[in-house]
Write a protein that holds these residues in place. Structure first.
Motif: not given
Lengths: 232, 232
Positions: B145-146, B130, B134, B148-153
Protein backbone atom coordinates in the motif's frame (compact mmCIF):
# COMPACT_ATOMS: atom_id res chain seq x y z
CA UNK A 1 28.96 -31.24 -28.58
CA UNK A 2 27.91 -28.44 -26.29
CA UNK A 3 25.89 -29.38 -23.22
CA UNK A 4 22.44 -27.91 -22.64
CA UNK A 5 23.80 -25.21 -20.34
CA UNK A 6 26.31 -23.96 -22.88
CA UNK A 7 23.73 -24.11 -25.63
CA UNK A 8 21.58 -21.82 -23.51
CA UNK A 9 24.54 -19.49 -23.06
CA UNK A 10 25.01 -19.44 -26.84
CA UNK A 11 21.35 -18.51 -27.22
CA UNK A 12 21.83 -15.66 -24.76
CA UNK A 13 24.87 -14.41 -26.69
CA UNK A 14 22.97 -14.54 -29.99
CA UNK A 15 20.06 -12.63 -28.51
CA UNK A 16 22.35 -9.97 -27.05
CA UNK A 17 23.90 -9.49 -30.48
CA UNK A 18 20.39 -9.22 -31.95
CA UNK A 19 19.60 -6.54 -29.35
CA UNK A 20 22.61 -4.50 -30.50
CA UNK A 21 21.34 -4.78 -34.08
CA UNK A 22 17.86 -3.58 -33.11
CA UNK A 23 19.18 -0.74 -30.92
CA UNK A 24 21.49 0.41 -33.72
CA UNK A 25 18.72 0.30 -36.30
CA UNK A 26 16.41 2.20 -33.96
CA UNK A 27 18.95 4.96 -33.36
CA UNK A 28 19.77 5.25 -37.07
CA UNK A 29 16.09 5.58 -37.98
CA UNK A 30 15.41 7.95 -35.08
CA UNK A 31 18.19 10.23 -36.30
CA UNK A 32 16.76 10.21 -39.82
CA UNK A 33 13.27 10.92 -38.46
CA UNK A 34 14.70 13.85 -36.51
CA UNK A 35 16.60 15.37 -39.42
CA UNK A 36 13.82 14.85 -41.97
CA UNK A 37 10.93 15.60 -39.58
CA UNK A 38 9.50 12.24 -40.69
CA UNK A 39 6.73 11.52 -38.22
CA UNK A 40 5.88 8.10 -39.68
CA UNK A 41 9.46 6.93 -39.28
CA UNK A 42 9.46 8.36 -35.74
CA UNK A 43 6.29 6.41 -34.94
CA UNK A 44 7.81 3.21 -36.29
CA UNK A 45 10.87 3.64 -34.05
CA UNK A 46 8.66 4.26 -31.04
CA UNK A 47 6.54 1.18 -31.79
CA UNK A 48 9.55 -1.05 -32.54
CA UNK A 49 10.98 -0.55 -29.05
CA UNK A 50 8.51 -3.16 -27.79
CA UNK A 51 10.48 -5.80 -29.67
CA UNK A 52 13.68 -4.94 -27.80
CA UNK A 53 11.79 -4.98 -24.50
CA UNK A 54 10.32 -8.37 -25.34
CA UNK A 55 13.73 -9.88 -26.13
CA UNK A 56 15.10 -8.50 -22.90
CA UNK A 57 12.21 -10.04 -20.96
CA UNK A 58 12.71 -13.42 -22.59
CA UNK A 59 16.46 -13.24 -22.00
CA UNK A 60 15.98 -12.44 -18.35
CA UNK A 61 13.46 -15.26 -17.96
CA UNK A 62 15.97 -17.64 -19.55
CA UNK A 63 18.73 -16.39 -17.26
CA UNK A 64 16.61 -16.80 -14.13
CA UNK A 65 15.63 -20.24 -15.34
CA UNK A 66 19.29 -21.13 -15.92
CA UNK A 67 20.21 -19.97 -12.43
CA UNK A 68 17.42 -22.05 -10.90
CA UNK A 69 17.91 -25.22 -12.95
CA UNK A 70 21.66 -25.33 -13.48
CA UNK A 71 22.82 -23.49 -10.39
CA UNK A 72 26.01 -22.37 -12.08
CA UNK A 73 29.03 -21.28 -10.04
CA UNK A 74 32.24 -19.37 -10.76
CA UNK A 75 32.66 -18.30 -14.38
CA UNK A 76 29.31 -19.66 -15.55
CA UNK A 77 27.47 -17.79 -12.82
CA UNK A 78 29.29 -14.59 -13.73
CA UNK A 79 28.39 -15.02 -17.40
CA UNK A 80 24.69 -15.33 -16.59
CA UNK A 81 24.62 -12.36 -14.20
CA UNK A 82 26.67 -10.20 -16.56
CA UNK A 83 24.41 -11.11 -19.47
CA UNK A 84 21.44 -9.82 -17.51
CA UNK A 85 23.27 -6.54 -17.05
CA UNK A 86 24.13 -6.32 -20.74
CA UNK A 87 20.49 -6.87 -21.69
CA UNK A 88 19.58 -4.07 -19.32
CA UNK A 89 22.11 -1.73 -21.02
CA UNK A 90 20.80 -2.68 -24.45
CA UNK A 91 17.17 -2.24 -23.50
CA UNK A 92 18.05 1.21 -22.19
CA UNK A 93 19.76 2.04 -25.49
CA UNK A 94 16.51 1.22 -27.23
CA UNK A 95 14.70 3.58 -24.85
CA UNK A 96 17.14 6.35 -25.74
CA UNK A 97 16.56 5.83 -29.47
CA UNK A 98 12.84 6.04 -28.75
CA UNK A 99 13.40 9.31 -26.85
CA UNK A 100 15.15 10.74 -29.92
CA UNK A 101 12.20 9.67 -32.08
CA UNK A 102 9.79 11.30 -29.65
CA UNK A 103 11.52 14.66 -30.05
CA UNK A 104 11.03 14.33 -33.82
CA UNK A 105 7.34 13.52 -33.29
CA UNK A 106 6.85 16.33 -30.77
CA UNK A 107 8.12 19.03 -33.14
CA UNK A 108 6.50 17.67 -36.32
CA UNK A 109 5.74 19.24 -38.80
CA UNK A 110 8.56 21.55 -37.75
CA UNK A 111 12.11 20.26 -37.78
CA UNK A 112 13.58 20.04 -34.29
CA UNK A 113 17.12 20.69 -35.54
CA UNK A 114 18.10 24.07 -37.03
CA UNK A 115 19.94 23.75 -40.35
CA UNK A 116 23.20 24.97 -38.81
CA UNK A 117 23.25 22.04 -36.37
CA UNK A 118 22.07 19.23 -38.66
CA UNK A 119 25.60 18.14 -39.54
CA UNK A 120 26.53 17.70 -35.89
CA UNK A 121 23.43 15.67 -35.09
CA UNK A 122 23.99 13.47 -38.16
CA UNK A 123 27.52 12.82 -36.94
CA UNK A 124 26.33 11.91 -33.45
CA UNK A 125 23.91 9.47 -35.04
CA UNK A 126 26.70 7.93 -37.09
CA UNK A 127 28.95 7.48 -34.07
CA UNK A 128 26.01 5.93 -32.19
CA UNK A 129 25.51 3.44 -35.03
CA UNK A 130 29.19 2.55 -35.16
CA UNK A 131 29.59 2.12 -31.43
CA UNK A 132 26.62 -0.21 -31.04
CA UNK A 133 27.72 -2.26 -34.07
CA UNK A 134 31.13 -2.66 -32.45
CA UNK A 135 29.50 -3.63 -29.16
CA UNK A 136 27.68 -6.39 -31.04
CA UNK A 137 30.93 -7.65 -32.54
CA UNK A 138 32.59 -7.65 -29.13
CA UNK A 139 29.75 -9.68 -27.59
CA UNK A 140 30.05 -12.22 -30.40
CA UNK A 141 33.85 -12.41 -30.62
CA UNK A 142 34.82 -11.70 -26.97
CA UNK A 143 37.67 -9.78 -28.59
CA UNK A 144 39.08 -7.54 -25.86
CA UNK A 145 41.20 -5.58 -28.36
CA UNK A 146 38.09 -4.69 -30.34
CA UNK A 147 36.43 -3.69 -27.08
CA UNK A 148 39.03 -0.98 -26.61
CA UNK A 149 38.03 0.59 -29.93
CA UNK A 150 34.68 1.53 -28.41
CA UNK A 151 36.48 3.92 -26.10
CA UNK A 152 37.71 5.82 -29.15
CA UNK A 153 34.22 6.03 -30.61
CA UNK A 154 33.10 7.30 -27.24
CA UNK A 155 35.80 10.00 -27.36
CA UNK A 156 34.39 11.03 -30.74
CA UNK A 157 30.92 11.28 -29.20
CA UNK A 158 32.37 13.47 -26.43
CA UNK A 159 33.91 15.78 -28.94
CA UNK A 160 30.68 16.08 -30.91
CA UNK A 161 28.72 16.70 -27.75
CA UNK A 162 31.14 19.43 -26.67
CA UNK A 163 30.89 21.09 -30.08
CA UNK A 164 27.09 20.93 -29.96
CA UNK A 165 26.98 22.70 -26.60
CA UNK A 166 29.53 25.26 -27.78
CA UNK A 167 27.39 26.02 -30.84
CA UNK A 168 24.22 26.34 -28.76
CA UNK A 169 25.85 28.70 -26.28
CA UNK A 170 27.87 30.74 -28.75
CA UNK A 171 24.88 31.93 -30.70
CA UNK A 172 23.09 34.01 -28.12
CA UNK A 173 19.61 35.00 -29.15
CA UNK A 174 19.75 32.89 -32.30
CA UNK A 175 18.01 29.75 -31.03
CA UNK A 176 14.56 29.55 -29.51
CA UNK A 177 14.36 28.20 -25.94
CA UNK A 178 12.57 25.09 -27.32
CA UNK A 179 15.53 24.41 -29.59
CA UNK A 180 17.99 24.74 -26.73
CA UNK A 181 15.89 22.38 -24.59
CA UNK A 182 15.58 19.84 -27.43
CA UNK A 183 19.27 19.90 -28.30
CA UNK A 184 20.30 19.62 -24.64
CA UNK A 185 18.14 16.53 -24.20
CA UNK A 186 19.19 15.04 -27.55
CA UNK A 187 22.86 15.55 -26.70
CA UNK A 188 22.29 13.64 -23.49
CA UNK A 189 20.40 10.81 -25.24
CA UNK A 190 23.22 10.22 -27.75
CA UNK A 191 25.83 10.50 -25.00
CA UNK A 192 24.06 7.98 -22.76
CA UNK A 193 23.56 5.64 -25.73
CA UNK A 194 27.33 5.60 -26.26
CA UNK A 195 27.92 5.18 -22.50
CA UNK A 196 25.79 2.06 -22.40
CA UNK A 197 27.58 0.64 -25.46
CA UNK A 198 30.94 1.18 -23.75
CA UNK A 199 29.51 -0.41 -20.63
CA UNK A 200 28.51 -3.52 -22.62
CA UNK A 201 32.01 -3.80 -24.10
CA UNK A 202 33.63 -3.36 -20.68
CA UNK A 203 31.43 -6.06 -19.22
CA UNK A 204 32.71 -8.44 -21.92
CA UNK A 205 36.30 -7.46 -21.16
CA UNK A 206 35.85 -8.06 -17.47
CA UNK A 207 34.18 -11.40 -18.11
CA UNK A 208 37.13 -12.48 -20.24
CA UNK A 209 39.78 -11.13 -17.90
CA UNK A 210 37.89 -12.29 -14.83
CA UNK A 211 37.73 -9.02 -12.97
CA UNK A 212 34.13 -9.09 -12.03
CA UNK A 213 33.44 -6.13 -9.83
CA UNK A 214 35.33 -3.60 -11.85
CA UNK A 215 32.66 -3.43 -14.51
CA UNK A 216 30.35 -1.42 -12.26
CA UNK A 217 33.00 1.06 -11.33
CA UNK A 218 33.88 1.41 -14.94
CA UNK A 219 30.34 1.90 -16.09
CA UNK A 220 30.24 4.77 -13.67
CA UNK A 221 33.54 6.08 -14.91
CA UNK A 222 32.32 6.30 -18.51
CA UNK A 223 30.04 9.09 -17.42
CA UNK A 224 32.60 10.62 -15.05
CA UNK A 225 35.29 10.75 -17.69
CA UNK A 226 32.95 12.42 -20.08
CA UNK A 227 31.68 14.94 -17.56
CA UNK A 228 35.20 15.91 -16.65
CA UNK A 229 35.99 16.63 -20.28
CA UNK A 230 32.69 18.28 -21.15
CA UNK A 231 32.21 20.48 -18.16
CA UNK A 232 35.86 20.92 -17.32
CA UNK B 1 16.14 -18.37 14.55
CA UNK B 2 16.88 -17.25 11.01
CA UNK B 3 19.16 -19.48 8.99
CA UNK B 4 22.35 -18.10 7.45
CA UNK B 5 20.69 -17.51 4.09
CA UNK B 6 17.90 -15.44 5.55
CA UNK B 7 20.31 -13.54 7.74
CA UNK B 8 22.18 -12.60 4.57
CA UNK B 9 18.91 -11.49 2.98
CA UNK B 10 18.23 -9.32 6.05
CA UNK B 11 21.67 -7.78 5.62
CA UNK B 12 20.88 -7.02 1.99
CA UNK B 13 17.59 -5.38 2.97
CA UNK B 14 19.32 -3.26 5.63
CA UNK B 15 21.95 -2.13 3.17
CA UNK B 16 19.35 -1.24 0.54
CA UNK B 17 17.57 0.91 3.13
CA UNK B 18 20.91 2.54 3.99
CA UNK B 19 21.40 3.27 0.28
CA UNK B 20 18.04 5.09 0.17
CA UNK B 21 19.15 7.16 3.17
CA UNK B 22 22.44 8.09 1.51
CA UNK B 23 20.80 8.88 -1.85
CA UNK B 24 18.20 11.06 -0.12
CA UNK B 25 20.83 12.92 1.88
CA UNK B 26 22.92 13.44 -1.27
CA UNK B 27 19.99 14.88 -3.23
CA UNK B 28 18.95 17.15 -0.34
CA UNK B 29 22.48 18.52 0.02
CA UNK B 30 22.94 18.82 -3.75
CA UNK B 31 19.76 20.91 -3.98
CA UNK B 32 20.99 23.19 -1.19
CA UNK B 33 24.38 23.52 -2.88
CA UNK B 34 22.62 24.47 -6.09
CA UNK B 35 20.35 27.08 -4.52
CA UNK B 36 23.05 28.62 -2.31
CA UNK B 37 25.90 28.27 -4.83
CA UNK B 38 27.78 26.46 -2.03
CA UNK B 39 30.77 24.88 -3.76
CA UNK B 40 32.06 23.16 -0.62
CA UNK B 41 28.74 21.43 -0.08
CA UNK B 42 28.69 20.49 -3.77
CA UNK B 43 32.17 18.97 -3.46
CA UNK B 44 31.11 16.98 -0.41
CA UNK B 45 28.13 15.52 -2.31
CA UNK B 46 30.38 14.60 -5.24
CA UNK B 47 32.92 12.92 -2.93
CA UNK B 48 30.27 11.10 -0.87
CA UNK B 49 28.96 9.24 -3.91
CA UNK B 50 31.88 6.82 -3.53
CA UNK B 51 30.26 5.50 -0.36
CA UNK B 52 27.07 4.59 -2.21
CA UNK B 53 29.10 2.94 -4.97
CA UNK B 54 31.06 0.95 -2.37
CA UNK B 55 27.89 -0.34 -0.69
CA UNK B 56 26.50 -1.34 -4.04
CA UNK B 57 29.68 -3.24 -4.86
CA UNK B 58 29.64 -5.06 -1.53
CA UNK B 59 25.95 -5.86 -1.92
CA UNK B 60 26.48 -7.27 -5.39
CA UNK B 61 29.44 -9.35 -4.19
CA UNK B 62 27.27 -10.72 -1.37
CA UNK B 63 24.45 -11.50 -3.82
CA UNK B 64 26.77 -13.33 -6.21
CA UNK B 65 28.23 -15.21 -3.27
CA UNK B 66 24.73 -16.15 -2.10
CA UNK B 67 23.83 -17.41 -5.57
CA UNK B 68 26.99 -19.52 -5.72
CA UNK B 69 26.90 -20.91 -2.18
CA UNK B 70 23.19 -21.29 -1.49
CA UNK B 71 21.90 -21.82 -5.00
CA UNK B 72 18.49 -20.44 -4.15
CA UNK B 73 15.45 -21.25 -6.27
CA UNK B 74 11.94 -19.83 -6.64
CA UNK B 75 11.16 -16.91 -4.31
CA UNK B 76 14.62 -16.79 -2.73
CA UNK B 77 16.28 -16.59 -6.14
CA UNK B 78 13.93 -13.79 -7.16
CA UNK B 79 14.71 -11.87 -3.99
CA UNK B 80 18.44 -12.00 -4.66
CA UNK B 81 18.16 -11.01 -8.34
CA UNK B 82 15.67 -8.24 -7.58
CA UNK B 83 17.91 -6.91 -4.82
CA UNK B 84 20.72 -6.54 -7.31
CA UNK B 85 18.41 -4.49 -9.51
CA UNK B 86 17.35 -2.31 -6.60
CA UNK B 87 20.96 -1.61 -5.68
CA UNK B 88 21.54 -0.61 -9.30
CA UNK B 89 18.58 1.83 -9.15
CA UNK B 90 19.85 3.30 -5.88
CA UNK B 91 23.41 3.68 -7.08
CA UNK B 92 22.07 5.51 -10.12
CA UNK B 93 20.06 7.81 -7.84
CA UNK B 94 23.32 8.71 -6.12
CA UNK B 95 24.84 9.48 -9.52
CA UNK B 96 21.96 11.82 -10.30
CA UNK B 97 22.42 13.69 -7.00
CA UNK B 98 26.10 14.02 -7.90
CA UNK B 99 25.13 15.42 -11.32
CA UNK B 100 23.02 18.09 -9.59
CA UNK B 101 25.97 18.96 -7.35
CA UNK B 102 28.22 19.22 -10.41
CA UNK B 103 25.97 21.84 -11.97
CA UNK B 104 26.30 23.88 -8.75
CA UNK B 105 30.09 23.49 -8.90
CA UNK B 106 30.26 24.34 -12.59
CA UNK B 107 28.46 27.66 -12.20
CA UNK B 108 30.10 28.72 -8.92
CA UNK B 109 30.49 31.53 -7.86
CA UNK B 110 27.39 32.32 -9.91
CA UNK B 111 24.09 30.74 -8.94
CA UNK B 112 22.87 28.28 -11.57
CA UNK B 113 19.20 28.96 -10.76
CA UNK B 114 17.62 32.36 -11.48
CA UNK B 115 15.68 33.78 -8.52
CA UNK B 116 12.35 33.32 -10.30
CA UNK B 117 12.89 29.54 -10.57
CA UNK B 118 14.39 28.84 -7.13
CA UNK B 119 11.03 27.92 -5.60
CA UNK B 120 10.38 25.29 -8.25
CA UNK B 121 13.80 23.69 -7.87
CA UNK B 122 13.44 23.64 -4.07
CA UNK B 123 10.11 21.86 -4.49
CA UNK B 124 11.62 19.28 -6.85
CA UNK B 125 14.32 18.66 -4.25
CA UNK B 126 11.70 18.19 -1.54
CA UNK B 127 9.71 15.71 -3.62
CA UNK B 128 12.94 13.83 -4.38
CA UNK B 129 13.69 13.59 -0.65
CA UNK B 130 10.20 12.38 0.18
CA UNK B 131 10.05 9.80 -2.58
CA UNK B 132 13.38 8.18 -1.70
CA UNK B 133 12.47 8.14 2.02
CA UNK B 134 9.25 6.34 1.12
CA UNK B 135 11.19 3.90 -1.08
CA UNK B 136 13.33 3.09 1.98
CA UNK B 137 10.25 2.45 4.10
CA UNK B 138 8.78 0.20 1.42
CA UNK B 139 11.98 -1.87 1.20
CA UNK B 140 11.96 -2.30 4.99
CA UNK B 141 8.23 -2.94 5.45
CA UNK B 142 7.35 -4.66 2.16
CA UNK B 143 4.13 -2.64 2.47
CA UNK B 144 2.54 -2.67 -0.98
CA UNK B 145 0.00 0.00 0.00
CA UNK B 146 2.81 2.37 0.94
CA UNK B 147 4.48 1.55 -2.38
CA UNK B 148 1.50 3.00 -4.21
CA UNK B 149 2.06 6.34 -2.49
CA UNK B 150 5.28 6.76 -4.43
CA UNK B 151 3.24 7.02 -7.59
CA UNK B 152 1.57 10.12 -6.17
CA UNK B 153 4.90 11.69 -5.30
CA UNK B 154 5.97 10.90 -8.83
CA UNK B 155 2.90 12.69 -10.15
CA UNK B 156 3.94 15.72 -8.10
CA UNK B 157 7.41 15.57 -9.67
CA UNK B 158 5.77 15.45 -13.12
CA UNK B 159 3.75 18.52 -12.36
CA UNK B 160 6.80 20.43 -11.11
CA UNK B 161 8.78 19.37 -14.15
CA UNK B 162 6.02 20.52 -16.49
CA UNK B 163 5.83 23.89 -14.70
CA UNK B 164 9.61 24.29 -14.90
CA UNK B 165 9.61 23.73 -18.67
CA UNK B 166 6.64 26.06 -19.07
CA UNK B 167 8.46 28.81 -17.14
CA UNK B 168 11.63 28.34 -19.18
CA UNK B 169 9.79 28.50 -22.48
CA UNK B 170 7.35 31.27 -21.57
CA UNK B 171 10.03 33.83 -20.84
CA UNK B 172 11.57 34.27 -24.26
CA UNK B 173 14.79 36.20 -24.19
CA UNK B 174 14.83 36.34 -20.39
CA UNK B 175 17.10 33.38 -19.66
CA UNK B 176 20.62 32.88 -20.96
CA UNK B 177 21.22 29.76 -23.07
CA UNK B 178 23.41 28.38 -20.21
CA UNK B 179 20.48 28.69 -17.83
CA UNK B 180 18.15 26.89 -20.21
CA UNK B 181 20.71 24.09 -20.67
CA UNK B 182 21.27 23.78 -16.91
CA UNK B 183 17.58 23.75 -16.04
CA UNK B 184 16.80 21.24 -18.79
CA UNK B 185 19.44 18.85 -17.44
CA UNK B 186 18.46 19.46 -13.81
CA UNK B 187 14.81 18.78 -14.60
CA UNK B 188 15.84 15.49 -16.13
CA UNK B 189 18.06 14.56 -13.14
CA UNK B 190 15.25 15.11 -10.62
CA UNK B 191 12.78 13.32 -12.87
CA UNK B 192 15.04 10.27 -13.31
CA UNK B 193 15.75 10.23 -9.56
CA UNK B 194 12.01 9.90 -8.92
CA UNK B 195 11.68 7.28 -11.69
CA UNK B 196 14.29 5.06 -10.05
CA UNK B 197 12.59 5.45 -6.65
CA UNK B 198 9.28 4.34 -8.18
CA UNK B 199 11.12 1.48 -9.86
CA UNK B 200 12.48 0.32 -6.48
CA UNK B 201 9.00 0.41 -4.95
CA UNK B 202 7.51 -1.49 -7.89
CA UNK B 203 10.20 -4.14 -7.60
CA UNK B 204 9.16 -4.66 -3.95
CA UNK B 205 5.50 -4.91 -4.96
CA UNK B 206 6.25 -7.46 -7.64
CA UNK B 207 8.39 -9.49 -5.24
CA UNK B 208 5.55 -9.57 -2.74
CA UNK B 209 2.84 -10.31 -5.30
CA UNK B 210 5.05 -12.72 -7.21
CA UNK B 211 4.77 -11.16 -10.64
CA UNK B 212 8.40 -11.19 -11.52
CA UNK B 213 8.76 -10.01 -15.09
CA UNK B 214 6.35 -7.12 -14.84
CA UNK B 215 8.84 -5.03 -12.91
CA UNK B 216 10.92 -4.32 -15.99
CA UNK B 217 8.00 -3.32 -18.09
CA UNK B 218 6.84 -1.11 -15.31
CA UNK B 219 10.18 0.54 -14.81
CA UNK B 220 9.96 1.44 -18.45
CA UNK B 221 6.42 2.66 -18.05
CA UNK B 222 7.41 5.14 -15.32
CA UNK B 223 9.26 7.09 -17.93
CA UNK B 224 6.63 6.50 -20.63
CA UNK B 225 3.81 7.73 -18.43
CA UNK B 226 5.73 10.83 -17.59
CA UNK B 227 6.72 11.55 -21.15
CA UNK B 228 3.14 11.23 -22.29
CA UNK B 229 2.05 13.80 -19.75
CA UNK B 230 4.98 16.16 -20.17
CA UNK B 231 5.25 16.20 -23.90
CA UNK B 232 1.62 15.53 -24.69
Amino acid sequence: MRDAFHEDLDTITDQLVEMTRLAGSAMARATTALIDADVHLAESVIAADDELDAIREKLDALSIDLLARQQPVATDLRIVVTSMRMSSDLERMGDLARHVAKVARLRYPEKAIPAALVGQVVEMGQVAERIVAKAGSVIASKDTEAALQLEREDDDMDELHRRLFAALLAERGVYEPETIVDLTLLGRYYERFADHAVSVARRVVFLVTGEFQREELDHESVEDDREARLLG
